[in-house]
Design a protein around this motif. Structure first.
Motif, PDB file in Angstrom:
ATOM      1  N   LYS A 145      29.858  12.009  18.486  1.00  0.00           N
ATOM      2  CA  LYS A 145      30.297  10.716  19.004  1.00  0.00           C
ATOM      3  C   LYS A 145      30.777   9.840  17.850  1.00  0.00           C
ATOM      4  CE  LYS A 145      27.729   8.942  22.223  1.00  0.00           C
ATOM      5  NZ  LYS A 145      26.646   8.220  22.955  1.00  0.00           N
ATOM      6  N   PRO A 146      31.827   9.051  18.041  1.00  0.00           N
ATOM      7  CA  PRO A 146      32.228   8.108  16.990  1.00  0.00           C
ATOM      8  C   PRO A 146      31.079   7.172  16.649  1.00  0.00           C
ATOM      9  CG  PRO A 146      33.931   8.272  18.667  1.00  0.00           C
ATOM     10  CD  PRO A 146      32.739   9.002  19.210  1.00  0.00           C
ATOM     11  N   PHE A 147      30.847   6.978  15.376  1.00  0.00           N
ATOM     12  CA  PHE A 147      29.747   6.108  14.967  1.00  0.00           C
ATOM     13  C   PHE A 147      29.916   4.688  15.494  1.00  0.00           C
ATOM     14  CE2 PHE A 147      29.245   9.006  11.050  1.00  0.00           C
ATOM     15  CZ  PHE A 147      28.346   9.823  11.723  1.00  0.00           C
ATOM     16  N   GLU A 171      30.246  12.545  13.764  1.00  0.00           N
ATOM     17  CA  GLU A 171      31.537  12.202  14.368  1.00  0.00           C
ATOM     18  C   GLU A 171      32.377  13.438  14.654  1.00  0.00           C
ATOM     19  OE1 GLU A 171      32.900   7.799  13.555  1.00  0.00           O
ATOM     20  OE2 GLU A 171      33.308   9.079  11.815  1.00  0.00           O
ATOM     21  N   LYS A 172      32.133  14.519  13.916  1.00  0.00           N
ATOM     22  CA  LYS A 172      32.893  15.751  14.108  1.00  0.00           C
ATOM     23  C   LYS A 172      31.948  16.938  14.231  1.00  0.00           C
ATOM     24  CE  LYS A 172      36.887  14.173  11.407  1.00  0.00           C
ATOM     25  NZ  LYS A 172      37.749  14.467  10.216  1.00  0.00           N
TER      26      LYS A 172
END
Length: 261
Positions: free
Chosen positions: A132-134, A112-113
């Motif tokens: 990417k955001p999970f 995510e980061k």
């Protein structure tokens, strides 16, 4: 007679600097010439393990994700995933603990980061990542989830003891002092090696298994000959028939010479 050698990679045949000694490379070539099957059995993602196999010129099946995936070329011989629900629960736990996790879905690494943990990890493993955001990931083929803490190894050790009670349906194991892995119960090195033994018709007595970390306990259980590296954890050494030299001193080579005289 030994027909199969199932070996871990990092800390067993590959030194921490990410290189093979000349002794290991020659030993692997000699074993292949003699018809001994050498299988890499690792917690690494498949694409990373594939690079190691190519460097050693190995064409045998690759065991990656702690045993969650066994591939021979493009042919999948064995695979076990986490369910979407299981992955979501691990993500929620990681957020509550503020611990970094890597999520692997269909052999793609997500974070995510783009933080220190993922940068360091990818640099060492020579793999790419997607940030990417999970919540935006389908999570239909989650190979595993990896928790990382480079600064507080005691926290990883504590999680290894505590989390099996919270996630009894999962296989949870510390693969290095900084890494804690979450995977399917049947995604273990033991399960993968047993599958290959059956695939080839090779017995326990014809199998030598060698490793250095706690995640290699399941690997050693699969072989008739169980070898721990000199640099192995104290826990792993309890399961070994033979404790060889360290990875820096060609412990793999010395173990092979011990049993293939």
């Amino acid at each position: 007679m030994i027909k199969l050698i199932a070996t871990d990679i990092d800390g067993t045949i590959l030194i921490p600097e990410g290189e093979f000694t000349e002794g290991v490379k020659k030993c692997v070539r000699d074993l292949c010439d003699k018809g001994v099957k050498i299988v890499l059995v690792t917690g690494r993602m498949h694409s990373s393990a594939k690079l190691v196999a190519q460097e050693l010129d190995l064409a045998t099946p690759l065991v990656s994700y702690q045993g969650g995936l066994v591939k021979e070329g493009e042919n999948v011989l064995y695979e076990r995933y986490l369910t979407t629900e299981q992955a979501e629960r691990i993500i929620d736990w990681a957020k509550s603990e503020k611990v970094h996790i890597n999520l692997y879905n269909d052999d793609i690494l997500y974070s995510e980061k783009d933080d220190y943990e993922i940068q360091r990890y990818c640099s060492i493993q020579h793999v790419g990542r997607e940030i990417k955001p999970f919540s935006e990931i389908k999570k239909d083929k989650v190979n595993k989830v990896l928790a990382i803490d480079y600064s507080n190894t005691e926290r990883i050790s504590r999680y290894e003891k505590e989390l099996p009670k919270i996630f009894p349906e999962l296989y949870i194991i510390k693969s290095t002092p900084c890494f804690l892995e979450f995977s399917n119960k049947e995604a273990s090195k033991y399960c993968a090696v047993k599958h290959l033994q059956k695939y080839w018709g090779i017995s326990d007595d014809e199998t030598l298994c060698i490793g250095d970390q706690n995640n290699d306990i399941e690997l050693l259980k699969a072989g008739g000959i169980k070898v721990a590296m000199g640099n192995a954890t104290d826990e792993l050494k309890k399961y070994a028939d033979f404790i060889t030299d360290t990875v820096y001193n060609d412990g793999f080579v010395k173990a092979v010479n011990q049993y293939l005289k």
